[in-house]
Structure formats: C-alpha cells, structure tokens
Write an enzyme that holds these catalytic residues in place. Structure first.
Site, PDB file in Angstrom:
ATOM      1  N   HIS A  72      -8.743-102.432   8.354  1.00  0.00           N
ATOM      2  CA  HIS A  72      -7.935-103.639   8.508  1.00  0.00           C
ATOM      3  C   HIS A  72      -8.007-104.122   9.951  1.00  0.00           C
ATOM      4  O   HIS A  72      -8.146-103.316  10.872  1.00  0.00           O
ATOM      5  CB  HIS A  72      -6.465-103.384   8.134  1.00  0.00           C
ATOM      6  CG  HIS A  72      -5.730-104.639   7.814  1.00  0.00           C
ATOM      7  ND1 HIS A  72      -5.110-105.390   8.783  1.00  0.00           N
ATOM      8  CD2 HIS A  72      -5.548-105.299   6.643  1.00  0.00           C
ATOM      9  CE1 HIS A  72      -4.573-106.451   8.208  1.00  0.00           C
ATOM     10  NE2 HIS A  72      -4.820-106.417   6.914  1.00  0.00           N
ATOM     11  N   ARG A  81       1.564-102.030   1.165  1.00  0.00           N
ATOM     12  CA  ARG A  81       1.307-102.686  -0.128  1.00  0.00           C
ATOM     13  C   ARG A  81       0.466-101.766  -1.017  1.00  0.00           C
ATOM     14  O   ARG A  81       0.597-101.773  -2.234  1.00  0.00           O
ATOM     15  CB  ARG A  81       0.586-104.029   0.090  1.00  0.00           C
ATOM     16  CG  ARG A  81       1.390-105.011   0.938  1.00  0.00           C
ATOM     17  CD  ARG A  81       0.567-106.220   1.336  1.00  0.00           C
ATOM     18  NE  ARG A  81      -0.613-105.857   2.100  1.00  0.00           N
ATOM     19  CZ  ARG A  81      -1.576-106.699   2.463  1.00  0.00           C
ATOM     20  NH1 ARG A  81      -1.484-107.985   2.129  1.00  0.00           N
ATOM     21  NH2 ARG A  81      -2.613-106.292   3.161  1.00  0.00           N
ATOM     22  N   ASP A 125      -6.062-103.942  -1.165  1.00  0.00           N
ATOM     23  CA  ASP A 125      -7.062-104.124  -2.217  1.00  0.00           C
ATOM     24  C   ASP A 125      -7.594-102.805  -2.773  1.00  0.00           C
ATOM     25  O   ASP A 125      -8.228-102.792  -3.827  1.00  0.00           O
ATOM     26  CB  ASP A 125      -8.220-104.971  -1.677  1.00  0.00           C
ATOM     27  CG  ASP A 125      -7.746-106.315  -1.174  1.00  0.00           C
ATOM     28  OD1 ASP A 125      -6.962-106.958  -1.893  1.00  0.00           O
ATOM     29  OD2 ASP A 125      -8.119-106.719  -0.061  1.00  0.00           O
ATOM     30  N   SER A 181      -6.654-116.450   5.212  1.00  0.00           N
ATOM     31  CA  SER A 181      -6.155-117.473   4.279  1.00  0.00           C
ATOM     32  C   SER A 181      -4.956-118.220   4.862  1.00  0.00           C
ATOM     33  O   SER A 181      -4.829-119.441   4.709  1.00  0.00           O
ATOM     34  CB  SER A 181      -5.799-116.860   2.921  1.00  0.00           C
ATOM     35  OG  SER A 181      -4.991-115.723   3.058  1.00  0.00           O
ATOM     36  N   HIS A 235     -12.004-110.420   2.863  1.00  0.00           N
ATOM     37  CA  HIS A 235     -10.577-110.771   2.707  1.00  0.00           C
ATOM     38  C   HIS A 235     -10.204-110.534   1.224  1.00  0.00           C
ATOM     39  O   HIS A 235     -10.375-109.426   0.724  1.00  0.00           O
ATOM     40  CB  HIS A 235     -10.387-112.211   3.186  1.00  0.00           C
ATOM     41  CG  HIS A 235      -8.966-112.660   3.364  1.00  0.00           C
ATOM     42  ND1 HIS A 235      -7.909-111.803   3.447  1.00  0.00           N
ATOM     43  CD2 HIS A 235      -8.422-113.917   3.472  1.00  0.00           C
ATOM     44  CE1 HIS A 235      -6.782-112.494   3.599  1.00  0.00           C
ATOM     45  NE2 HIS A 235      -7.069-113.777   3.611  1.00  0.00           N
TER      46      HIS A 235
END
Ligand code: HAX
Length: 439
Positions: free
Chosen positions: A318, A327, A373, A241, A271
């Site tokens: 990843h 995160r 995620d 992105s 993504h």
C-alpha cells in the site's frame, strides 16, 4: 430543504467561514516541504489536499470522521435484525460529521429509493456496448449517460453564484448515488444473465436492493453487501479515485463527470481492479498447483514465481498503510463469524500467513501486509459472485459515497481549480544545483 441537506448546509457554512478566515490568517505558514524523492515518486506523503470525510493513518488504518471500522460497526444504525452497519449511515456521517439516528438512516434509504430512477437512454447507451466490454467500462459509460440529469450543469449554464455551487452538487450527489445500484445491477444482468433484469424493491435499503437487483438471494448476501459497501466507501483524499474525482470536480465539471473520472482511476490494477486481480491470481494458483488446499510451502513458491516473473503480488502492499489493512481484518472477521470453513477463504488466510514474510525480504517493498482487495474476492465468491470482472464495479458503487460527499465539501468550501506545478528534469537539476547533500 431535506433534513440532510439542511444539516449539511448549516455545518458546511460554519466550517467554510472558519476555514477561510484561518487560511487568511495563516496562509504564509509552511505545512510541508517536498523532497525530490516525493516529486519523482508519485507525490507519496505530500500534504496538498483538504479532505474532511476520512483520514488514513499508516498504522491504524482508515478513520471516517474519527471513527474506526470496529467503532462504526457498533455505532452506525443497522437494518432491522441485522448486525452490519448501513452505508447510508456512513454517508450521513461523512457529509455532516455527525452520527445519524435510526430515523435519519431510514429517511435516507427511502430518499435514495425515491431518487433511484435511471432514464431509458442510459440503458440504451449500455446496450450499445458489447456484453463483453469490461464492466468498469460499462459503469463509466453509464455514469456519463446519466450526466444528462445533472442539475449542477443546468444551473451553471443558466448562471449561478459561486456560493450556491454546493446546492445542485448535493442534489446531483444524492441522485447519482441513488441510481448507482440500479445501473450496476443492469450491467451485471446484461453481462452475465442474458439481460433478464430485476426490478428494484423500494422497500429495501440501498445495499440490500443492490443484492436483490443483481439477483443474489443467497442467505446473508444482503448483510455482506451492507458491510462491503460500508468499508469500501472512502480512504481519505489522496488515493487515485478520490483524488481524480476531486481534480476533475475542481474544474467545475459536475458530479457525474467527476465520478466517472474517479471510476476510471479505480479501474486500474494497482487500485480497485486489484480486487479482480487477486481472485484471478488465487484461482490460477489453485489451478496450477492442482489442489484447493495448498500448503504454506506451495503458496510461498507460487509467490516467489510471481515476483520472479516481474509481477506484483495483488492485494499486498500500500502507498500509505504499513500494517494489515483494517478493511482486510473486517472482512476476515466477517468470514470467521459466518463461514470459517469456506475453502477459498481459508486459502486467502493461508496466503496471509505466508506473503508478508516473503515480501518482507524485499527492502524496496515498504508494506508487505494485505490491503482491502486481498480478501474481498473470496468473500464475494462465497456468496456466489463468481464473475470477478464485476468486483471493481461493486467497489465503485461504495467508493462513490465517499468521493461525492467530499465533492459536496469541495463546493461548500469553495475549493479552487487544482493546478500543481510540474518541472522538467533539467529544471529540477538547475534548481538543486550540483551540491550533493549527504544526511
Ligand atoms: N508485489 C510486488 N512488488 C511490490 C508490491 C507487491 N504487492 N508492493 C510494492 N511492490 C514494489 C513496487 O512495485 C515498487 O517496485 P519498483 O520500485 O520496482 O517499481 C516497490 O515495491 C516500492 O513500492 P512501495 O513504495 O512499497 O509501494 P507503492 O506506494 O509504490 O505502491 C501499490 C503501492 C499498492 C501500488 C503496490 O503495493 C502494489 O502494486 N500492490 C499490488 C497491487 C494492489 O494490491 N493494489 C491495491 C492497493 C489498494 C487499493 O488501492 N485498493 O483499491
């Protein structure tokens, strides 16, 4: 000139001058070499972009202007009585390389509230779409409908010196970020709440107002939104992105066109759409196993079945990271503090206990650890956001702050049109010759 613009203008002018001179003096020095594996493998690790806002270390994870997520949690200003940082503060830091004061952040919240008007034609453009259009499709259309407001496009049409490109880009960035919660909430309410919309509350900060306009008044949801919109903001320049926003911006498309492009990249399941895929996969597991408290053995079996079906385990792996994503950890800590007994969250933690061991058996998978995620869906579910097709839009609202801060820097540094070289397969073979290099 507003206080943030003034600060950015001073900082950016100094960095731009220094960097230009540095490139002039060192332009012929080699930064990196590219292997055929990298060329054929999606450019993994190829150093070919300049991004100032954040840097990703494979082991440590993301640092925003040098600060880790735990440091930001401590150092960034909070809402009165709150414990989570305000995303406004992170935007200030990414743009200026300085930690903001409480006053700076209050000013920015108020400035974004002032700029948050969304013209009627944008709502009409959205209303022309079926309500079952994917929310990311609606988001992209909505951002492009807002493009009629681009000050950069207007200034460029009139004629503008390259040295001034940063100025209307800053204005577009601020107006666009300010409008995104309104746009996203409109999409949510037309898709899931019969089009019964909720007016913004300009007294709230950016994230809290987003939760308010969505209609989520559950205790703690504003806190969660502040944390969520902070940790998803940026992941250096090479992720799809960010890179797409930069690439499209490099053609001197305005911030609206560049961001819409970046959001279309975020919409892919490898993504940002992985956040939706994860919760879909977890709910499917619960459904197929017929229990909300699956055992480690049952989870392992479900993972193996997913892999045997030729699918990826969403939320794991990843392109850069080689350890659990900080995160992911930040969200786990948040859940441990506020709702450690949540059933779905506990399933996510159990999956975390099992998955790295299973994925680790596959040599080709370079990172068996969870990414951002893997946790976000369970967190959102806890606060009653059950409509998981909307999750990537929330991710996108946050990601806009990072990629647009970077776009401002691109313009201030006078970054050129991006234009790498492609090769044909025959051309590669010809270049490399028949010699086989062993070692
Ligand atoms: N499950 C199954 N297989 C996986 C895997 C996973 N979670 N992660 C990697 N692999 C596979 C790849 O598909 C690839 O297989 P092929 O060679 O057969 O194509 C192989 O392992 C090597 O991949 P890699 O080098 O370890 O990883 P990549 O850099 O190519 O891909 C991805 C990184 C994130 C796309 C990958 O790990 C993946 O598909 N993960 C699941 C989807 C996901 O969670 N995406 C979100 C990532 C974070 C993000 O951007 N959030 O927005």
């Amino acid at each position: 000139m507003d206080r943030l613009k003034q600060k950015f203008a001073e900082k950016a002018a100094a960095v731009a001058t220094e960097f230009k001179q540095y490139v002039k003096e060192n332009g012929d020095r080699q930064v990196d070499t590219v292997s055929l594996r990298q060329l054929a493998g999606g450019m993994r690790g190829v150093k070919s972009l300049v991004t100032e806002t954040s840097l990703l270390d494979p082991v440590e994870g993301i640092r925003f202007r040098g600060y880790s997520i735990p440091q930001l949690k401590e150092l960034l200003p909070k809402a009165p009585g709150g414990k989570e940082p305000l995303p406004e503060g992170l935007f200030w830091l990414m743009l200026t390389n300085e930690l903001p004061t409480e006053e700076d952040v209050r000013w920015l919240s108020a400035d974004w509230a002032r700029r948050s008007h969304v013209p009627d034609h944008v709502f009409k453009a959205l209303d022309a779409l079926p309500t079952d259009a994917h929310p990311m499709t609606q988001f992209s259309v909505g951002i492009m409908a807002l493009q009629t407001d681009s000050l950069f496009a207007k200034a460029y049409d009139k004629g503008m010196s390259k040295k001034d490109h940063w100025d209307p880009t800053y204005e577009d960035t601020m107006n666009l970020i300010a409008s995104l919660p309104r746009l996203a909430a409109y999409i949510y309410r037309r898709t899931y709440c019969n089009g019964e919309h909720i007016d913004p509350d300009p007294s709230l900060d950016w994230a809290a107002n987003f939760a308010h306009m969505i209609g989520n008044e559950q205790a703690g949801s504003k806190q969660m939104m502040r944390m969520y919109l902070t940790i998803h903001a940026d992941h250096e320049g090479g992720n799809a992105s960010a890179h797409t926003t930069h690439l499209v911006g490099s053609t001197l498309s305005d911030a609206y066109a560049a961001l819409a492009s970046g959001m279309n990249a975020l919409a892919g399941p490898l993504h940002g759409k992985a956040t939706q895929e994860v919760i879909k996969w977890v709910l499917q597991m619960i459904d197929e196993l017929g229990t909300k408290t699956p055992s480690a053995e049952q989870i392992e079996e479900f993972i193996r079945k997913t892999l045997a079906d030729g699918k990826v385990v969403p939320g794991y792996g990843h392109a850069v990271l080689r350890q659990p994503d900080p995160r992911f950890t930040a969200q786990m800590e948040f859940a441990k503090e506020y709702f450690p007994d949540d059933e779905l969250v506990n399933v996510v933690w159990k999956i975390f206990d099992v998955t790295p061991k299973v994925l680790g058996e596959y040599k080709k998978i370079k990172n068996p650890w969870p990414n951002v995620d893997a946790h976000s869906g369970a967190l959102l579910m806890h606060y009653g956001f059950t409509e998981y097709e909307f999750y990537t839009v929330m991710f996108g609202v946050s990601r806009a702050t990072g990629v647009l801060a970077s776009l401002c820097w691109d313009r201030a540094l006078g970054m050129p049109l991006e234009r790498p070289k492609s090769m044909t397969i025959d051309g590669i073979k010809e270049l490399l010759g028949s010699e086989v290099v062993t070692s």
